[in-house]
Design an enzyme around this catalytic site. Structure first.
Site, PDB file in Angstrom:
ATOM      1  N   CYS A 207       4.071  -0.122  -1.782  1.00 19.14           N
ATOM      2  CA  CYS A 207       2.724  -0.543  -2.348  1.00 19.14           C
ATOM      3  C   CYS A 207       1.816  -1.174  -1.659  1.00 19.14           C
ATOM      4  O   CYS A 207       0.761  -1.398  -1.585  1.00 19.14           O
ATOM      5  CB  CYS A 207       2.776  -0.803  -3.831  1.00 19.14           C
ATOM      6  SG  CYS A 207       3.393  -2.474  -4.369  1.00 19.14           S
TER       7      CYS A 207
ATOM      8  N   CYS B 217      -1.378   3.047  -3.896  1.00 16.49           N
ATOM      9  CA  CYS B 217      -0.118   2.240  -4.020  1.00 16.49           C
ATOM     10  C   CYS B 217       0.235   2.865  -5.528  1.00 16.49           C
ATOM     11  O   CYS B 217       1.770   3.016  -5.589  1.00 16.49           O
ATOM     12  CB  CYS B 217      -0.848   0.810  -4.475  1.00 16.49           C
ATOM     13  SG  CYS B 217      -2.027   0.569  -5.228  1.00 16.49           S
TER      14      CYS B 217
ATOM     15  N   CYS C  36      10.804  -4.437  -1.595  1.00 17.07           N
ATOM     16  CA  CYS C  36      10.154  -3.197  -1.526  1.00 17.07           C
ATOM     17  C   CYS C  36       8.991  -3.612  -0.984  1.00 17.07           C
ATOM     18  O   CYS C  36       8.169  -4.199  -1.656  1.00 17.07           O
ATOM     19  CB  CYS C  36      10.061  -2.375  -2.869  1.00 17.07           C
ATOM     20  SG  CYS C  36       9.051  -1.000  -2.968  1.00 17.07           S
TER      21      CYS C  36
ATOM     22  N   ASP D 161       5.729 -20.454  -4.217  1.00 13.69           N
ATOM     23  CA  ASP D 161       6.575 -19.414  -4.943  1.00 13.69           C
ATOM     24  C   ASP D 161       6.913 -19.935  -6.106  1.00 13.69           C
ATOM     25  O   ASP D 161       6.804 -19.429  -7.145  1.00 13.69           O
ATOM     26  CB  ASP D 161       7.330 -18.731  -3.918  1.00 13.69           C
ATOM     27  CG  ASP D 161       7.975 -17.445  -4.713  1.00 13.69           C
ATOM     28  OD1 ASP D 161       7.296 -16.620  -5.276  1.00 13.69           O
ATOM     29  OD2 ASP D 161       9.241 -17.403  -4.467  1.00 13.69           O
TER      30      ASP D 161
ATOM     31  N   CYS E  65      -9.709   4.577  -4.468  1.00 10.94           N
ATOM     32  CA  CYS E  65      -8.387   4.600  -4.098  1.00 10.94           C
ATOM     33  C   CYS E  65      -7.383   4.173  -5.038  1.00 10.94           C
ATOM     34  O   CYS E  65      -7.382   3.485  -5.901  1.00 10.94           O
ATOM     35  CB  CYS E  65      -8.227   3.571  -2.921  1.00 10.94           C
ATOM     36  SG  CYS E  65      -6.380   3.554  -2.081  1.00 10.94           S
TER      37      CYS E  65
ATOM     38  N   CYS F 271       4.313   4.397  -5.433  1.00  5.59           N
ATOM     39  CA  CYS F 271       5.749   3.659  -5.907  1.00  5.59           C
ATOM     40  C   CYS F 271       6.749   4.518  -6.415  1.00  5.59           C
ATOM     41  O   CYS F 271       6.596   5.476  -7.235  1.00  5.59           O
ATOM     42  CB  CYS F 271       5.263   2.941  -7.313  1.00  5.59           C
ATOM     43  SG  CYS F 271       6.519   1.935  -7.932  1.00  5.59           S
TER      44      CYS F 271
ATOM     45  N   CYS G 282      -1.653   0.679   1.917  1.00  3.84           N
ATOM     46  CA  CYS G 282      -2.893   0.157   1.286  1.00  3.84           C
ATOM     47  C   CYS G 282      -3.632   0.034   2.643  1.00  3.84           C
ATOM     48  O   CYS G 282      -3.395  -0.507   3.790  1.00  3.84           O
ATOM     49  CB  CYS G 282      -2.708  -1.201   0.777  1.00  3.84           C
ATOM     50  SG  CYS G 282      -4.299  -2.025   0.558  1.00  3.84           S
TER      51      CYS G 282
ATOM     52  N   CYS H 193      10.656  -2.158 -11.105  1.00  4.66           N
ATOM     53  CA  CYS H 193      10.118  -2.342  -9.766  1.00  4.66           C
ATOM     54  C   CYS H 193      11.478  -2.644  -8.775  1.00  4.66           C
ATOM     55  O   CYS H 193      12.353  -3.530  -9.255  1.00  4.66           O
ATOM     56  CB  CYS H 193       9.220  -3.584  -9.694  1.00  4.66           C
ATOM     57  SG  CYS H 193       8.892  -4.194  -8.067  1.00  4.66           S
TER      58      CYS H 193
ATOM     59  N   CYS I  60     -10.786  -1.854  -4.239  1.00  4.24           N
ATOM     60  CA  CYS I  60     -10.188  -0.544  -4.061  1.00  4.24           C
ATOM     61  C   CYS I  60     -10.875   0.723  -4.255  1.00  4.24           C
ATOM     62  O   CYS I  60     -10.452   1.568  -3.755  1.00  4.24           O
ATOM     63  CB  CYS I  60      -9.108  -0.583  -5.220  1.00  4.24           C
ATOM     64  SG  CYS I  60      -7.831  -1.899  -4.807  1.00  4.24           S
TER      65      CYS I  60
END
Ligand code: B12
Ligand code: SF4
Ligand code: SF4
Length: 376
Positions: A247, A197, A244, A128, A194, A201, A251, A217, A191
């Site tokens: 999104c 997401c 959060c 990360d 679709c 949001c 899915c 966000c 996707c």
């Protein structure tokens, strides 16, 4: 494939990584322009470290000169546990994954040294926080594809993979990216039509498929932002107190998600039992005890209280008014007082606030109080 590479894959799997795939650093075909555009438009909010490290993120040779390959690793954190009310991001209901994954990365490095007869200078690992475009490389290594929600989506683990990376000077055979038969790749590859997401949001943070405006966000606002949460976003935050997952949750690819082995995670699901009232009454000592070793500890008590006030303001629960009024009038942090004032106003407790104003001394709280009359 070189048997040593097959053995490396086996050992990394045994260490607890749920997906292990390899990519090579050839001439770049990167969507690096996506990062440049994102930064140029200021979509990174005040995460200036993203700007400072941009060149490194775009060129792995600046991170590890002579690097030839990257090992991309996925850790599945799916569990059927509901995120609770207030709602916590699922990843946060564990001890900090940076800490729990690191020992396995150290062991992974040792395995590379042993199998390929190289030294500790011939690789670098990150989870990360390093200057690595982890989703980009995970997609190129074929762990999954980047969805319109910007997430690296795995066809076996859904949206619920944490990513880690090992850059190395060892030349490893690349795995194939998952492309369509016609060779098509890129954001939203699987996707189809679709747009769940993008539509779901709560704060309209998507600029387009795969492009998140961090300023809007909830994840950024409740975790990274250390200051005031913009008033116009507070209603959209709803019950989300830390991070959060909206999104991610919506899915359809999650239908393939299975519970992970959790060898590299330490579950803290009991945190979902905390009520909003308990959180609003939290003391620094209780905060330290409850959130020790979790990613939530980084918020510090004032940050958590700020978020809890926003959630309380959105809750319709007037039984929270006394504790909110107390925070508005007495809390030592102006940040907490300001958000508590907003919450009280939103729950229709203006009179109680007016009575308590006698002890308000902070100018910023008074300004907030005046502004709060215009609740969105
Ligand atoms: C900064 C950051 C954030 C920021 C910005 C998010 C963002 N979308 O960029 C904030 C704080 C908002 C955030 C939120 C979250 N994050 Co975050 N975050 C990061 C971090 C540190 C850097 C991401 C980055 O480089 N962003 C810049 C954009 C431009 O890059 P990108 O999104 O990776 O997109 C690349 C490709 O997808 C592609 N691309 C993107 N858009 C487009 C558009 C076009 C047209 C094309 C062709 C290509 C393309 O190119 C980009 C550059 O190569 C990474 C860790 C890391 N070192 O990579 C974690 C990381 C992405 N986060 C992660 C997680 C789990 C989250 C949250 C779910 C946390 C939560 N529950 O609250 C949310 C999800 C929000 C979302 N939908 O993206 C995980 C994602 C795992 C996964 N399976 O994808 C990561 C990888 C951390 C980890 N090691 O596990 N995050
Ligand atoms: S994490 Fe939440 S706020 Fe951020 S883009 Fe996804 S749905 Fe929107
Ligand atoms: S919700 Fe739909 S559009 Fe969004 S990432 Fe998943 S499949 Fe793609």
């Amino acid at each position: 494939m070189d048997p040593r590479q097959a053995e490396l894959r086996r050992r990394l799997g045994a260490l607890g990584f749920d997906d292990v795939r390899f990519a090579s650093f050839g001439p770049s075909t990167s969507s690096g322009q996506a990062l440049r555009d994102w930064l140029a438009q200021g979509l990174h909010a005040d995460m200036h470290w993203m700007e400072r490290s941009a060149e490194k993120r775009l060129d792995p040779q600046l991170v590890l000169p002579g690097a030839k390959s990257i090992v991309m690793l996925g850790v599945n954190y799916w569990s059927p546990q509901a995120p609770g009310h207030p709602a916590w991001a699922r990843y946060a209901l564990h001890e900090d994954y940076h800490d729990t994954i690191k020992p396995a990365l150290i062991a992974a490095g040792r395995a590379i040294e042993e199998l390929f007869d190289v030294s500790g200078l011939d690789y670098r690992y990150y989870v990360d926080t390093g200057p690595v475009l982890e989703r980009e490389w995970a997609a190129r290594a074929g762990i999954g594809f980047v969805g319109k929600n910007a997430m690296l989506i795995s066809q076996t683990h859904g949206n619920w993979l944490l990513l880690a990376a090992i850059l190395t000077r060892v030349e490893l055979a690349a795995d194939q990216p998952r492309r369509k038969q016609n060779g098509e790749g890129g954001v939203g590859l699987w996707c189809g039509k679709c747009t769940r997401c993008l539509d779901a949001c709560p704060t309209q943070a998507f600029r387009g498929p795969g492009v998140v405006d961090a300023r809007r966000c909830i994840s950024y606002q409740t975790i990274e932002n250390k200051g005031i949460i913009p008033r116009e976003l507070r209603a959209g935050i709803g019950p989300r107190i830390f991070g959060c997952d909206v999104c991610l949750e919506v899915c359809p690819w999650n239908r393939f998600a299975r519970e992970g082995r959790r060898l590299l995670l330490a579950v803290r699901h009991e945190l979902t039992q905390l009520s909003l009232q308990e959180i609003l009454e939290i003391t620094p000592a209780k905060f330290a005890e409850l959130f020790r070793r979790t990613p939530i500890k980084r918020l510090k008590p004032a940050g958590l209280l700020r978020n809890a006030c926003v959630v309380a303001g959105n809750s319709d629960d007037r039984s929270l008014l006394p504790v909110l009024v107390r925070l508005a009038a007495q809390h030592e942090s102006p940040l907490v007082r300001a958000h508590a004032v907003w919450a009280v106003r939103r729950l229709g407790g203006g009179e109680q606030l007016a009575a308590a104003r006698a002890v308000e001394t902070d100018a910023s709280v008074l300004a907030e109080y005046a502004e709060s009359t215009a609740v969105p």
